[in-house]
Structures are given as C-alpha cells and as structure tokens.
Design a protein around this motif. Sequence first.
Motif, mmCIF file in Angstrom:
data_model
loop_
_atom_site.group_PDB
_atom_site.id
_atom_site.type_symbol
_atom_site.label_atom_id
_atom_site.label_comp_id
_atom_site.label_asym_id
_atom_site.label_seq_id
_atom_site.Cartn_x
_atom_site.Cartn_y
_atom_site.Cartn_z
ATOM 1 N N LEU A 297 56.372 -10.622 64.880
ATOM 2 C CA LEU A 297 56.957 -9.970 66.057
ATOM 3 C C LEU A 297 55.919 -9.794 67.148
ATOM 4 O O LEU A 297 56.192 -10.050 68.331
ATOM 5 C CB LEU A 297 57.546 -8.618 65.669
ATOM 6 C CG LEU A 297 58.109 -7.791 66.829
ATOM 7 C CD1 LEU A 297 59.276 -8.517 67.496
ATOM 8 C CD2 LEU A 297 58.550 -6.408 66.340
ATOM 9 N N HIS A 298 54.722 -9.364 66.779
ATOM 10 C CA HIS A 298 53.652 -9.210 67.771
ATOM 11 C C HIS A 298 53.437 -10.518 68.529
ATOM 12 O O HIS A 298 53.325 -10.526 69.764
ATOM 13 C CB HIS A 298 52.344 -8.796 67.084
ATOM 14 C CG HIS A 298 52.412 -7.481 66.394
ATOM 15 N ND1 HIS A 298 51.456 -7.050 65.506
ATOM 16 C CD2 HIS A 298 53.331 -6.485 66.460
ATOM 17 C CE1 HIS A 298 51.775 -5.852 65.056
ATOM 18 N NE2 HIS A 298 52.913 -5.492 65.612
ATOM 19 N N ALA A 299 53.356 -11.615 67.792
ATOM 20 C CA ALA A 299 53.101 -12.911 68.410
ATOM 21 C C ALA A 299 54.241 -13.318 69.346
ATOM 22 O O ALA A 299 54.002 -13.823 70.453
ATOM 23 C CB ALA A 299 52.893 -13.970 67.330
ATOM 24 N N GLU A 300 55.476 -13.099 68.924
ATOM 25 C CA GLU A 300 56.626 -13.453 69.761
ATOM 26 C C GLU A 300 56.626 -12.654 71.058
ATOM 27 O O GLU A 300 56.844 -13.212 72.149
ATOM 28 C CB GLU A 300 57.923 -13.203 68.990
ATOM 29 C CG GLU A 300 58.161 -14.150 67.826
ATOM 30 C CD GLU A 300 59.380 -13.748 67.009
ATOM 31 O OE1 GLU A 300 60.124 -12.853 67.472
ATOM 32 O OE2 GLU A 300 59.583 -14.311 65.922
ATOM 33 N N LYS B 112 47.433 -4.264 65.621
ATOM 34 C CA LYS B 112 46.887 -5.321 64.774
ATOM 35 C C LYS B 112 47.776 -5.446 63.537
ATOM 36 O O LYS B 112 48.451 -4.470 63.172
ATOM 37 C CB LYS B 112 45.426 -5.015 64.407
ATOM 38 C CG LYS B 112 45.224 -3.739 63.575
ATOM 39 C CD LYS B 112 45.491 -3.974 62.112
ATOM 40 C CE LYS B 112 45.896 -2.712 61.433
ATOM 41 N NZ LYS B 112 46.421 -2.952 60.080
ATOM 42 N N PRO B 113 47.814 -6.616 62.912
ATOM 43 C CA PRO B 113 47.280 -7.897 63.387
ATOM 44 C C PRO B 113 48.210 -8.500 64.431
ATOM 45 O O PRO B 113 49.433 -8.399 64.314
ATOM 46 C CB PRO B 113 47.222 -8.732 62.114
ATOM 47 C CG PRO B 113 48.261 -8.134 61.215
ATOM 48 C CD PRO B 113 48.378 -6.685 61.553
ATOM 49 N N PRO B 114 47.641 -9.140 65.468
ATOM 50 C CA PRO B 114 48.471 -9.633 66.566
ATOM 51 C C PRO B 114 49.197 -10.932 66.277
ATOM 52 O O PRO B 114 50.058 -11.336 67.059
ATOM 53 C CB PRO B 114 47.452 -9.826 67.690
ATOM 54 C CG PRO B 114 46.180 -10.151 66.974
ATOM 55 C CD PRO B 114 46.205 -9.326 65.716
ATOM 56 N N ALA B 115 48.846 -11.602 65.167
ATOM 57 C CA ALA B 115 49.461 -12.893 64.843
ATOM 58 C C ALA B 115 49.394 -13.105 63.342
ATOM 59 O O ALA B 115 48.520 -12.559 62.665
ATOM 60 C CB ALA B 115 48.739 -14.025 65.576
ATOM 61 N N LEU C 97 44.120 -7.870 53.370
ATOM 62 C CA LEU C 97 43.209 -8.345 54.409
ATOM 63 C C LEU C 97 43.848 -8.265 55.785
ATOM 64 O O LEU C 97 43.171 -7.955 56.777
ATOM 65 C CB LEU C 97 42.771 -9.773 54.102
ATOM 66 C CG LEU C 97 41.842 -9.926 52.894
ATOM 67 C CD1 LEU C 97 41.613 -11.394 52.577
ATOM 68 C CD2 LEU C 97 40.513 -9.224 53.140
ATOM 69 N N GLN C 98 45.140 -8.539 55.876
ATOM 70 C CA GLN C 98 45.836 -8.405 57.154
ATOM 71 C C GLN C 98 45.853 -6.954 57.610
ATOM 72 O O GLN C 98 45.691 -6.661 58.806
ATOM 73 C CB GLN C 98 47.284 -8.908 57.030
ATOM 74 C CG GLN C 98 47.423 -10.398 57.022
ATOM 75 C CD GLN C 98 47.602 -10.975 58.416
ATOM 76 O OE1 GLN C 98 46.922 -10.593 59.351
ATOM 77 N NE2 GLN C 98 48.520 -11.918 58.549
ATOM 78 N N GLY C 99 46.042 -6.030 56.661
ATOM 79 C CA GLY C 99 46.147 -4.621 57.023
ATOM 80 C C GLY C 99 44.809 -3.958 57.276
ATOM 81 O O GLY C 99 44.463 -3.615 58.412
ATOM 82 N N LEU C 100 44.014 -3.762 56.215
ATOM 83 C CA LEU C 100 42.718 -3.084 56.353
ATOM 84 C C LEU C 100 41.582 -4.036 56.697
ATOM 85 O O LEU C 100 40.633 -3.646 57.384
ATOM 86 C CB LEU C 100 42.392 -2.332 55.059
ATOM 87 C CG LEU C 100 43.249 -1.124 54.724
ATOM 88 C CD1 LEU C 100 42.748 -0.468 53.434
ATOM 89 C CD2 LEU C 100 43.253 -0.112 55.853
#
Length: 344
Positions: free
Chosen positions: A90-93, A109-112, A186-189
């Motif tokens: 959603l962030h990327a879109e 974050k994460p932006p993509a 890894l995506q989260g923290l």
Amino acid sequence: MAIRRLTPGRGALRYGLVGPGGHAQENLLPALAALDGARLTAVAARRPEAAEEAARRWGAELWTDDWTELIDGAAGPAVDALVVAGSPELHAEVLERALAAGVSVLAEKPPAPDTATLEKLAAAEAAAPRGTVAFVGFNFPYGQSYRKLRDTLRPHGTLRTLDVRMVSAKPTSPVWGCATVEDSLLQGLGTHAVDLALRELGVPDRITARRADIDARRRAIRVLLEYADGRLATLLVGNYSNRLEYRCELVTDEGVVGSLDHFNTLTVARPATAPGAGVLDAKETLTYEWPGRRGGYGRTGYATELESFHRSVVRGEPSDSPLSACLDVYRVLDEVRRQTGARA
C-alpha cells in the motif's frame, strides 16, 4: 463576551490519512492533531465504516474507502499531503500515484515490499514536481530522547561503535506478504535498526549476519556492520520478548559512552583518563530520566518526524528521510536475508 470558535489558520496544510489502523490511531493521529499549521481533512480506509469512524473521531471533513479519490478528484487533490500507514504494498502504491500528482507523502516504514520496487519509487521521487516531498517514517532517530543523547555526545568526539537492540513480541507468523517469519521480522524491526546504524555510520564495508531459532516461531537475528576505518555497529532484532524493548549504546573516540534504554533513560559515562574529564571521572555516571509529563509522541519521535516532514512540505525543501536514502537500508537487509535464509 460571546463564545468564540477556534479554527485552523488560513494557511493550514490539508492532510489526508490512508490506513487508520491501530498504529495510526495510537501514534500518528495524536501527533498530527498537535502539529501547528496542520489540519486533518480526510481519512481513507478499505472498510467504509472504519474510514467514517476515524474521520468523526479526529475531526476530518472527508472520508472514503478509495484513497485514490484523495488524489484524483475532479477539482484536483483533496489534500496537500498524505500520511500512509499500512502494508509495504500500500505504501508503494500511494507513493507512486501521489508523487506523480505532486502530493507529498509521509509513508511509514517499510515504504516498499522489496528493493526493486523501492528503486522505482526513488526514481519517481526524483521526477516528482518541484516541492513534492517523500518521507519515510523512521521514528527512532527523531525521538527527542535519542536526539538528546546525540547532542550530549557530540562535543566528545566522533562515534566508533553503535549497538542497537530491538526485540518485540511479534511477528510470530508471516505478515505483509512475506514468506517467512524472519523476513517479516527484518521488514518490521530490521529496517529500524539498520536505518539507525546507517544514519550514524554510513554504508558498511562488510556485513555479517547470523540467525538463532529460539523455537518454532521465535527468532533472533544478529548483524555486524564493519567499516574500513575500524568502526563497528552490532544490531540485534528478535520476536521473543513480551513487549517492545529498545536499547542503544554509542561510544565515541574519546571513550565517552552514551546509552538510551527504551525512550526513557539516558546514561553517560567516561573514563577518568579521557580528554577533558571532569564531572564524569572514574566510575561516575550521569543519568537523565525523561519526564513523563512531556508526553510520549515527542520522546518516541512520531511528533518530531511529522514536524520535519511538515517543515519540508511548507518550505518546499528536500526531505531528510527520503526514499533514496532508504535504498541503502534495503540493500543491507538483502544481504542479511541472503546470509540468514530469511526468504528461503
């Protein structure tokens, strides 16, 4: 005297929120409500009832279950800036569409979802209309208590080591479309920890990563970042705690040590032989407890990052947390994934 009504200033920036979930309600919306010169105008959510409820609660005039309407309205964008808090997809879109339309975006974050997508977004950031700002919401380096730590250490030399510990109770199952718990972690923290290290020390010359399986669902991932001049960063992220635990320790080339426990307790110490040693001689330490009365949104960085984003949008200046800088974070994490099998 007659009753008076307080209204936003004529120049108030119109904000829209995409994704009024628990994180936004707990951290972002309260911080936005206290931001001078800002006005929450619209809320978008997949469920109409969620969008309407959040709009009523936080005083927004508009709500919708289609966030594109905030950008592609017949009369032009309904907002000047967007805050988006959802999945990486959603962030990327939102970033891609909003930047093309000249609408500034603060994306949590994460932006993509991956590096290839982020590379395309960084190109869109560079090609966006003049004055359009993209900002990645890394709150930790914007925390007032962390900034006090950095301000305290700055007169005492340059950083040589940085240690960061971020452990939480989640995720214990894959989220955000990730294939594994490790990748989700890894995506989260992991993005937070690596971003903090790269802001302080830059891109490392060598990356070493190891994973420990605590049980079937819980993991610990340790990352060592090495630099050609001998500097080091050690990072630990895990999902084996019963709550979020955050601690960082920084050491300068004068031997001065500063640590921050969660966002609340700052401790500074230095050896008696360090240059200029005085108040902090021998085994003495200086401890600062962050006053609870000051509220949590500045201390945790959510208010401060919004202020930075807002200032960039108002002034038409580049963001100090751009998508382009986040690319190095993603590339480091790609190597961590390779070494730990996080996407296997």
